[in-house]
Write a protein that holds these residues in place. Structure first.
Motif, PDB file in Angstrom:
ATOM      1  N   PHE A   1       0.741  -1.183   0.023  1.00  0.00           N
ATOM      2  CA  PHE A   1       0.171   0.138   0.002  1.00  0.00           C
ATOM      3  C   PHE A   1       0.922   1.336  -0.239  1.00  0.00           C
ATOM      4  N   ARG A   2       2.144   1.282   0.274  1.00  0.00           N
ATOM      5  CA  ARG A   2       3.034   2.384   0.248  1.00  0.00           C
ATOM      6  C   ARG A   2       3.687   2.367  -0.857  1.00  0.00           C
ATOM      7  N   GLY A   3       3.426   1.933  -2.109  1.00  0.00           N
ATOM      8  CA  GLY A   3       3.880   2.220  -3.352  1.00  0.00           C
ATOM      9  C   GLY A   3       5.194   1.483  -3.673  1.00  0.00           C
ATOM     10  N   ALA A   4       5.535   0.260  -3.004  1.00  0.00           N
ATOM     11  CA  ALA A   4       6.822  -0.413  -3.244  1.00  0.00           C
ATOM     12  C   ALA A   4       6.790  -1.067  -4.565  1.00  0.00           C
ATOM     13  N   VAL A   5       7.865  -0.987  -5.165  1.00  0.00           N
ATOM     14  CA  VAL A   5       7.942  -1.580  -6.585  1.00  0.00           C
ATOM     15  C   VAL A   5       9.222  -2.643  -6.684  1.00  0.00           C
ATOM     16  N   CYS A   6       9.979  -2.609  -5.654  1.00  0.00           N
ATOM     17  CA  CYS A   6      10.964  -3.878  -5.300  1.00  0.00           C
ATOM     18  C   CYS A   6      10.944  -4.425  -3.940  1.00  0.00           C
ATOM     19  N   TRP A   7      11.258  -5.423  -4.049  1.00  0.00           N
ATOM     20  CA  TRP A   7      11.685  -6.163  -2.620  1.00  0.00           C
ATOM     21  C   TRP A   7      12.809  -7.061  -2.709  1.00  0.00           C
ATOM     22  N   ILE A   8      13.883  -6.729  -1.830  1.00  0.00           N
ATOM     23  CA  ILE A   8      15.161  -7.358  -1.804  1.00  0.00           C
ATOM     24  C   ILE A   8      15.063  -8.272  -1.027  1.00  0.00           C
ATOM     25  N   PRO A   9      15.799  -9.319  -1.038  1.00  0.00           N
ATOM     26  CA  PRO A   9      15.830 -10.886  -0.319  1.00  0.00           C
ATOM     27  C   PRO A   9      16.516 -10.452   1.012  1.00  0.00           C
ATOM     28  N   LEU A  10      15.828 -10.152   1.939  1.00  0.00           N
ATOM     29  CA  LEU A  10      16.275 -10.042   3.373  1.00  0.00           C
ATOM     30  C   LEU A  10      15.369 -10.712   4.387  1.00  0.00           C
ATOM     31  N   PRO A  11      16.042 -11.150   5.403  1.00  0.00           N
ATOM     32  CA  PRO A  11      15.319 -11.863   6.416  1.00  0.00           C
ATOM     33  C   PRO A  11      14.303 -11.111   7.465  1.00  0.00           C
ATOM     34  N   ASP A  12      14.746  -9.816   7.308  1.00  0.00           N
ATOM     35  CA  ASP A  12      13.672  -8.767   8.178  1.00  0.00           C
ATOM     36  C   ASP A  12      12.714  -8.077   7.450  1.00  0.00           C
ATOM     37  N   GLY A  13      11.695  -7.918   8.016  1.00  0.00           N
ATOM     38  CA  GLY A  13      10.886  -7.012   7.429  1.00  0.00           C
ATOM     39  C   GLY A  13      10.722  -5.539   7.832  1.00  0.00           C
ATOM     40  N   PHE A  14      10.767  -4.717   6.516  1.00  0.00           N
ATOM     41  CA  PHE A  14      11.058  -3.093   6.803  1.00  0.00           C
ATOM     42  C   PHE A  14      10.793  -2.706   5.166  1.00  0.00           C
ATOM     43  N   LEU A  15      10.709  -1.498   5.029  1.00  0.00           N
ATOM     44  CA  LEU A  15      10.488  -0.967   3.712  1.00  0.00           C
ATOM     45  C   LEU A  15      11.467   0.533   4.037  1.00  0.00           C
ATOM     46  N   PHE A  16      11.750   1.096   2.982  1.00  0.00           N
ATOM     47  CA  PHE A  16      12.632   2.414   3.129  1.00  0.00           C
ATOM     48  C   PHE A  16      12.437   3.168   1.694  1.00  0.00           C
ATOM     49  N   GLN A  17      12.888   4.450   1.640  1.00  0.00           N
ATOM     50  CA  GLN A  17      12.858   5.079   0.375  1.00  0.00           C
ATOM     51  C   GLN A  17      14.290   5.088  -0.157  1.00  0.00           C
ATOM     52  N   GLY A  18      14.522   4.587  -1.453  1.00  0.00           N
ATOM     53  CA  GLY A  18      15.993   4.604  -1.752  1.00  0.00           C
ATOM     54  C   GLY A  18      15.697   4.624  -3.528  1.00  0.00           C
ATOM     55  N   PRO A  19      16.922   4.647  -4.017  1.00  0.00           N
ATOM     56  CA  PRO A  19      17.229   4.413  -5.458  1.00  0.00           C
ATOM     57  C   PRO A  19      17.138   3.221  -6.001  1.00  0.00           C
ATOM     58  N   LEU A  20      16.751   3.057  -7.091  1.00  0.00           N
ATOM     59  CA  LEU A  20      16.949   1.637  -7.796  1.00  0.00           C
ATOM     60  C   LEU A  20      18.230   2.017  -8.581  1.00  0.00           C
ATOM     61  N   PRO A  21      18.934   0.691  -9.167  1.00  0.00           N
ATOM     62  CA  PRO A  21      19.962   0.815  -9.750  1.00  0.00           C
ATOM     63  C   PRO A  21      20.102   1.806 -11.098  1.00  0.00           C
ATOM     64  N   THR A  22      18.839   1.985 -11.500  1.00  0.00           N
ATOM     65  CA  THR A  22      18.695   3.053 -12.651  1.00  0.00           C
ATOM     66  C   THR A  22      18.645   4.365 -12.472  1.00  0.00           C
ATOM     67  N   GLY A  23      18.536   4.516 -10.917  1.00  0.00           N
ATOM     68  CA  GLY A  23      18.428   6.036 -10.439  1.00  0.00           C
ATOM     69  C   GLY A  23      16.807   6.348 -10.078  1.00  0.00           C
ATOM     70  N   GLY A  24      16.652   7.356  -9.409  1.00  0.00           N
ATOM     71  CA  GLY A  24      15.377   7.788  -9.158  1.00  0.00           C
ATOM     72  C   GLY A  24      14.881   7.041  -7.893  1.00  0.00           C
ATOM     73  N   GLN A  25      14.159   7.906  -6.923  1.00  0.00           N
ATOM     74  CA  GLN A  25      13.799   7.355  -5.619  1.00  0.00           C
ATOM     75  C   GLN A  25      12.540   6.803  -5.871  1.00  0.00           C
ATOM     76  N   THR A  26      12.482   5.619  -5.006  1.00  0.00           N
ATOM     77  CA  THR A  26      11.084   4.971  -4.884  1.00  0.00           C
ATOM     78  C   THR A  26      11.194   4.256  -3.631  1.00  0.00           C
ATOM     79  N   VAL A  27      10.185   3.205  -3.273  1.00  0.00           N
ATOM     80  CA  VAL A  27       9.832   2.680  -2.238  1.00  0.00           C
ATOM     81  C   VAL A  27      10.524   1.434  -2.373  1.00  0.00           C
ATOM     82  N   ILE A  28      11.129   0.927  -1.707  1.00  0.00           N
ATOM     83  CA  ILE A  28      11.870  -0.560  -1.647  1.00  0.00           C
ATOM     84  C   ILE A  28      11.521  -1.079  -0.369  1.00  0.00           C
TER      85      ILE A  28
END
Length: 259
Positions: free
Chosen positions: A144-171
């Motif tokens: 619901f927070r606009g995440a477009v990428c989920w990285i394989p980590l064992p802890d559950g959280f989200l953050f604002q950050g860039p994708l490899p192509t640049g541009g801030q998004t929700v990860i």
């Protein structure tokens, strides 16, 4: 602009070394398929990088992200593997089914009745209950927070950050997405794994056309849909996201929304 989900290495994704579900179907059935994504109308205008250069850029990005999200006093996160050959998973929930899944989650969260149908092409983020959950400070769902990428980590959280192509998004993390799917299933269906895996084949969009003996797609004999069954679409999208998380956790790969 359709919506696909991809689980696999980012190197393979950005090297365009993968095929959407629609591309795979077209090739298997002898049809030509041309995919044009927003911002990539003319691929010849792109700066071409080799797979090795893409992998190096993705690995540099991965190290920066892992360093940024590492927690003081805890061991650093293990980097996930990157290459241009590992298997990947992809399927196409499309936007209406994603919206039906989010609406189902919001209705159950706030104990409101679920509409029996949703309109084709609806702007689901403007629905009052979906908007309410997207702004709820006590219930933070990456979906619901606009995440477009989920990285394989064992802890559950989200953050604002860039994708490899640049541009801030929700990860977010795949652990967070897994918890959200578990919560939705517990609220809505309490389904076992076999049932969930089957939904991507038994639920979803109604047939809106057919391919005749001449190989031409036609809608002549099938009325166009203006409304979709909410529960069927929600189960369909849920199954696809569930399979993506399964694949991601087994292979330690990111998940991306592609549109």
């Amino acid at each position: 602009m359709g919506l696909d989900i991809y689980a696999g290495t980012l190197t393979r994704y950005y090297a365009h070394n993968w095929k959407t579900a629609a591309q795979q179907w077209a090739e298997e059935n002898g049809f030509a398929f041309h995919r044009i994504a927003p911002g990539r109308e003319d691929p010849s205008e792109e700066e071409e990088l080799s797979p090795a250069e893409i992998q190096k850029a993705v690995e540099d990005w991965r190290e920066q992200i892992l360093a940024a999200v590492s927690q003081p006093g805890k061991a650093p996160y293990t980097p996930w593997p990157e290459d241009n050959e590992s298997p990947y998973f992809t399927d196409k929930p499309d936007w209406d089914a994603l919206g039906a899944m989010l609406l189902t989650a919001a209705c159950h969260t706030y104990r409101e009745p679920i509409p029996s149908s949703v309109p084709k092409g609806w702007d689901f983020m403007e629905h009052p209950l979906i908007r309410r959950l997207s702004e709820d400070g006590e219930r933070v769902w990456s979906l619901f927070r606009g995440a477009v990428c989920w990285i394989p980590l064992p802890d559950g959280f989200l953050f604002q950050g860039p994708l490899p192509t640049g541009g801030q998004t929700v990860i977010a993390t795949t652990a967070a997405l897994h918890m959200e799917l578990d919560q939705l299933n517990a609220m809505a269906w309490q389904a076992d794994e076999a049932a969930i895996l089957g939904w991507s084949k038994t639920e979803g969009y109604p047939v809106e056309g057919s391919v005749g003996p001449d190989g031409v797609f036609t809608k002549a004999d099938i009325p166009e849909q203006s409304q979709y069954d909410t529960e069927s679409l929600a189960k369909f999208a849920f199954s696809i996201f569930y399979q993506a998380v399964q694949f991601s956790e087994e292979g330690q790969t990111p998940i991306l929304l592609d549109y």
